[in-house]
Design a protein around this motif. Sequence first.
Motif, mmCIF file in Angstrom:
data_model
loop_
_atom_site.group_PDB
_atom_site.id
_atom_site.type_symbol
_atom_site.label_atom_id
_atom_site.label_comp_id
_atom_site.label_asym_id
_atom_site.label_seq_id
_atom_site.Cartn_x
_atom_site.Cartn_y
_atom_site.Cartn_z
ATOM 1 N N ALA A 72 0.853 -1.197 0.000
ATOM 2 C CA ALA A 72 0.000 0.000 0.000
ATOM 3 C C ALA A 72 0.888 1.247 0.000
ATOM 4 N N PRO A 73 1.337 1.671 -1.165
ATOM 5 C CA PRO A 73 2.218 2.848 -1.214
ATOM 6 C C PRO A 73 1.553 4.129 -0.708
ATOM 7 N N VAL A 74 0.234 4.157 -0.688
ATOM 8 C CA VAL A 74 -0.468 5.332 -0.168
ATOM 9 C C VAL A 74 -0.134 5.525 1.311
ATOM 10 N N GLY A 82 5.615 16.237 9.688
ATOM 11 C CA GLY A 82 6.672 16.518 8.723
ATOM 12 C C GLY A 82 7.600 15.344 8.478
ATOM 13 N N VAL A 83 7.326 14.190 9.052
ATOM 14 C CA VAL A 83 8.172 13.009 8.882
ATOM 15 C C VAL A 83 7.335 11.939 8.194
ATOM 16 N N SER A 84 7.961 11.241 7.238
ATOM 17 C CA SER A 84 7.207 10.198 6.542
ATOM 18 C C SER A 84 6.850 9.084 7.519
#
Length: 123
Positions: A72-74, A82-84
């Motif tokens: 699930a790349p979403v 602000g951090v993935s």
Amino acid sequence: MSEEKPQRVRIVLADIPRPSRTAATRTELTEQTHVGDALVRGLVRAQLALAVRLTAVVAIGLGGLPLLFAVAPVVADQRLFGVSLPWLLLGALAYPFLFAVGWAYVRLSTRAERDFTDLVERP
């Protein structure tokens, strides 16, 4: 000469000192008999089963995250503060998770040892 007959002594089963169950179980453990060996193997099996279960929790919990991000790349593209999300989950939240699993292991293995001790020292 008159010989004295020895005085009769009545022996009652309750008067005979017998080792307690606790002493017998401890003897089984210290002499490493089949019974003592079975008791110790039971404790080791219980702790091994606990370790395997918690290892599976860590493997699924932490090992499943990269799989989730690949499928699930979403979810992998989400940003929080602000951090993935992958960096946040694997870089920061993994440590409290591992600490909680370690705490649970110590608590549950201590309980297994306490149960073993109670079994050995049971009257």
